[in-house]
Write an enzyme that holds these catalytic residues in place. Structure first.
Site, PDB file in Angstrom:
ATOM      1  N   ASP A 100       0.790  -1.236   0.000  1.00 56.47           N
ATOM      2  CA  ASP A 100       0.000   0.000   0.000  1.00 56.47           C
ATOM      3  C   ASP A 100       0.818   1.281   0.000  1.00 56.47           C
ATOM      4  OD1 ASP A 100       1.034  -0.137   2.555  1.00 56.47           O
ATOM      5  OD2 ASP A 100      -0.868   0.103   3.600  1.00 56.47           O
ATOM      6  N   HIS A 101       2.089   1.217   0.402  1.00 51.92           N
ATOM      7  CA  HIS A 101       2.868   2.439   0.580  1.00 51.92           C
ATOM      8  C   HIS A 101       3.614   2.894  -0.676  1.00 51.92           C
ATOM      9  CE1 HIS A 101       2.040   2.341   4.814  1.00 51.92           C
ATOM     10  NE2 HIS A 101       2.949   3.250   5.106  1.00 51.92           N
ATOM     11  N   ASP A 165       3.762  -0.721  11.381  1.00 47.96           N
ATOM     12  CA  ASP A 165       3.296   0.599  10.983  1.00 47.96           C
ATOM     13  C   ASP A 165       2.696   1.244  12.225  1.00 47.96           C
ATOM     14  OD1 ASP A 165       2.489   2.250   8.259  1.00 47.96           O
ATOM     15  OD2 ASP A 165       1.083   2.583   9.899  1.00 47.96           O
ATOM     16  N   ARG A 451      -1.460  12.670  10.032  1.00 45.78           N
ATOM     17  CA  ARG A 451      -0.159  13.252  10.351  1.00 45.78           C
ATOM     18  C   ARG A 451       0.102  14.425   9.411  1.00 45.78           C
ATOM     19  NH1 ARG A 451       3.472   8.330  11.653  1.00 45.78           N
ATOM     20  NH2 ARG A 451       2.356   8.416  13.630  1.00 45.78           N
ATOM     21  N   SER A 647       6.242   7.843  12.740  1.00 44.82           N
ATOM     22  CA  SER A 647       6.155   6.525  12.140  1.00 44.82           C
ATOM     23  C   SER A 647       6.988   5.492  12.887  1.00 44.82           C
ATOM     24  CB  SER A 647       6.620   6.594  10.682  1.00 44.82           C
ATOM     25  OG  SER A 647       6.771   5.310  10.136  1.00 44.82           O
ATOM     26  N   ARG A 649       8.924   3.447  11.496  1.00 40.55           N
ATOM     27  CA  ARG A 649       9.990   2.997  10.589  1.00 40.55           C
ATOM     28  C   ARG A 649      11.315   2.756  11.307  1.00 40.55           C
ATOM     29  NH1 ARG A 649       9.544   8.633   7.480  1.00 40.55           N
ATOM     30  NH2 ARG A 649       7.424   7.850   7.534  1.00 40.55           N
TER      31      ARG A 649
END
Length: 758
Positions: A100-101, A165, A451, A647, A649
């Site tokens: 999806d990203h 995520d 965000r 995030s 990440r």
């Protein structure tokens, strides 16, 4: 077919007895959060687990056994590269990958999806093959955003999951403890070993009354963000309770839980109720609703907790839904909350651009059937009175299931007539995947996203991004002017006439049921041993991982230099940008070229310009780090409050480790980032006296004493200034014995790999 039904049956079959045992041990009523946490001290399929005891909130580290793992494509690359290097043949719990990203929004859904499939073919093939080989469910590009797809297919009341995520808490809308983590944490769970978390504090949010007029579920979390700020939920789980919870739809609850990430919360959740049961039934999971109904009294806080919440939560916030008005949060931070009645004044006083350049609806936060149906009722009103959007207007459906359903039921047609451009079922502009044309000047946009950090959506630091509900977004799209309160004032139609908009209405679930996505999901192989996974050594998108080298605590932590002293907000977007850099998420060396390029250097007020203490010249942060590494010089980063906010990440932790960093020293950390740093063998440390941040000079030399690293014991940072003077600064840390083992081994993954070979 219900996915992983047998696993859920096991969870429910043990839920009552697990909770009863915990309640007896605690000797008091339990919150809903505690019930789920205490019931996941052992794996769902039985076996040894964590010893039952009264865990100290915010103090004790606890080993949990989540029921499942979800990964999005950008983070899944590194998570799966780590999993492969651990030498484990198959995942131990149900796991999924969602593409999806990496889909960039530019033209329209069909064109952008085709472009993504072409440009990311190598990455998609890698993810698909790894999924087939290791027993992981795979959702193709275009199937939808991870959190919407999880809500539609996998989330269940009373369950526990982790996801790579930060908006994994979306599943709290279905009464699940769902926590965003880094890829190394996902490897733990997929490998079948316990997942460690400091037992969270609990924030209780009592909802009374019911929403009125233009107010929506999104406005609840927008208001709460203003109350708690971006770090007010750090180390805590937010549990909603009170009569107002029953008035909210399941997807509305999901919206609120999703954006709980913006207050730093570990996760958020709602008690099980009939609205959740309705959603489960509409998404073809009536069996789960039946299982949940059988233990319904256990899927909420005990009665005494609701009667006397102050006794059982560490903090209690009350929000009256009857009086709640729409809120607009921003710009540049998601906790600057302004009610719409005061927004026009704020826009003028702060000099924010009044003219709206773009309005965007969608993202994992607000892309449900209810969101689109309510927005459509406003669009119908506008069209009937000759009004259309007065700015660029984008719609991003959350999943193919939602998109196909709103196409069948006519909402997409209405929104298109109003001027909307429908993008692919993906994250798109929310994660910075927006190939925006023009708008390089100072401008304002409004989104229903979660965000809005500087440059996050379109890469333009001059873009003032505001976050609101979908209903508020379409209202402003029709005015084109942020100083017009469309809830009370007339707007102007295309003929220059004044018209009034009425509050939106809409269905939370489609009368005809959802149109199922028959093509988005790929089952893994029952036996994946014959599936091959190859990585081209010449690839600039994928790179096999080499283990980090264990540190020499006697020699590696002296003569350290300062890479950057970051000033102000330093989120994971500042540390490892998204946007165009997403394409390198599977190639550690290439993506390390974005290390801290968004952070502001406190010594010159500039981004990506630091002094190389060896050459005396100024240059880019990554280039300076690489030069230090080549010369065998270790380095540190110094920062301020809530460092690593945003995030999940883990690249923001992998990159400094890869380029020779030794420690990150700040006033305070965001939870996920601190854990990610520990997992990769870095030292995340905090100033015992926050004002010591001011003692750090640009040309200092540093020494640490990590051989003395022990739980609860401070470390000393010896600082030698260029003028010959020195300081000794005391530093705190949150390492426990197990985490110290990660540090000594070079990373948590090194320990997993060594144990899997025994």
């Amino acid at each position: 077919m219900v996915q992983d039904l047998e696993m859920m049956k096991k969870v429910y079959s043990n839920f009552k007895s697990n909770v009863d045992s915990a309640r007896k041990l605690l000797g008091r009523p339990m919150t809903y959060t505690e019930k789920i946490l205490y019931s996941h001290l052992k794996p769902a399929n039985g076996g040894q687990g964590t010893e039952l005891k009264n865990f100290g909130r915010g103090k004790d580290y606890v080993d949990f056994f989540p029921d499942r793992v979800a990964m999005q494509d950008a983070t899944a690359q590194m998570a799966l590269l780590q999993f492969m290097s651990a030498g484990i043949p198959k995942v131990a719990v149900p796991s999924t990958v969602h593409c999806d990203h990496l889909i960039q929004a530019e033209i329209n859904a069909e064109t952008d999806l085709a472009t993504a499939n072409r440009d990311n073919a190598e990455v998609y093939e890698f993810l698909a093959n790894v999924s087939r080989k290791y027993g992981i469910g795979f959702w193709k590009p275009g199937a939808g955003i991870i959190h919407q797809v999880v809500l539609e297919n996998y989330a269940f009341p009373g369950g526990m999951m982790i996801g790579t995520d930060s908006h994994t808490p979306n599943a709290g809308g279905l009464g699940m403890v769902a926590i965003g983590v880094g890829g190394a944490d996902a490897v733990d769970v997929m490998a079948g070993i316990p997942w460690e978390l400091k037992f969270p504090k609990l924030i209780g949010v009592k909802l009374t009354g019911s929403l009125k007029g233009w107010a929506s579920a999104k406005d609840i979390i927008l208001k709460l963000a203003g109350i708690l700020t971006v770090k007010g939920g750090t180390g805590a789980i937010v549990e909603y309770f009170g009569s107002g919870t029953a008035s909210l739809s399941c997807t509305g609850k999901g919206t609120i839980c999703n954006m709980g990430a913006e207050i730093g919360a570990t996760t958020s959740l709602f008690p099980y109720d009939s609205r959740m049961a309705d959603y489960l039934k509409k998404t073809d999971r009536a069996e789960i609703a039946k299982l949940a109904d059988e233990v319904a009294d256990y899927l909420k806080a005990d009665v005494d907790v609701e009667k006397n919440p102050e006794k059982f939560y560490d903090q209690v916030v009350t929000i009256d839904l009857d009086t709640l008005e729409p809120h607009i949060n921003g710009p540049f931070t998601p906790d600057l909350a302004t009610p719409i009645s005061e927004f026009a004044k704020a826009v003028k006083q702060n000099g924010w651009p009044e003219k709206l350049s773009a309005a965007l609806i969608g993202s994992c936060t607000n892309s449900s059937y209810e969101d689109i149906d309510r927005v459509t009722t406003v669009a119908k009103q506008a069209l009937s009175q000759g009004a259309k959007a007065k700015c660029e207007f984008l719609i991003t459906p959350g999943s193919e299931q939602v998109r196909a359903t709103i196409e069948r039921d006519g909402q997409l047609g209405v929104l298109s007539q109003m001027g909307a451009n429908v993008m692919a079922n993906a994250c798109g502009p929310c994660i910075g995947q927006w190939k925006r044309h023009g708008a390089l000047e100072k401008n304002s946009i409004i989104t229903s996203f979660n965000r809005n950090f500087t440059a996050r959506n379109d890469g333009n630091p001059k873009t003032h991004a505001f976050v609101a509900s979908p209903e508020t977004v379409i209202g402003f799209a029709l005015t084109g002017d942020l100083t017009v309160d469309f809830t009370k004032e007339p707007i102007t139609n295309d003929k220059g006439e004044k018209i009034m908009l009425q509050p939106p209405k809409g269905l939370d679930l489609p009368d005809k049921g959802f149109v199922k996505d028959e093509h988005g999901y790929v089952e893994p192989e029952k036996d994946g041993s014959k599936v091959s996974v190859s990585i081209n050594p010449q690839s600039d998108r994928l790179q096999a991982l080499n283990p980090f080298i264990a540190p020499n605590v006697n020699s590696d932590f002296s003569g350290l230099r300062l890479l950057i002293k970051a000033k102000g907000k330093c989120t994971t977007d500042h540390i490892s940008m998204a946007g165009s850099w997403l394409k390198f998420r599977g190639h550690l060396d290439n993506i390390s070229n974005n290390l801290l390029i968004g952070a502001i250097n406190s010594f010159n007020g500039e981004a990506n310009k630091v002094k190389n203490q060896v050459s005396g010249t100024h240059g880019a942060v990554p280039a300076t780090a690489r030069d230090y590494k080549a010369k065998g010089i270790g380095w540190i980063v110094v920062g301020e409050e809530n460092y690593g906010e945003g995030s999940s990440r883990e690249h923001a932790a992998l990159e400094p480790r890869h380029l020779g960093g030794k420690a990150i020293i700040v006033k305070s950390f965001a939870r996920i980032h601190e854990t990610n740093l520990k997992k990769q063998g870095m030292l995340p440390l905090t100033f015992a006296t926050p004002a010591d941040y001011d003692k750090i000079r640009e040309d200092d030399t540093f020494a640490l004493n990590p051989k003395d690293l022990a739980p609860g014991k401070q470390l000393t940072l010896t600082v030698k200034h260029a003028d010959g003077k020195s300081d000794e600064i005391m530093l705190n840390h949150t390492f426990n014995e197990q985490q110290i083992g990660w540090f000594k081994a070079g990373s948590a993954l090194n320990l997993i790999a060594s144990s899997s070979k025994k």
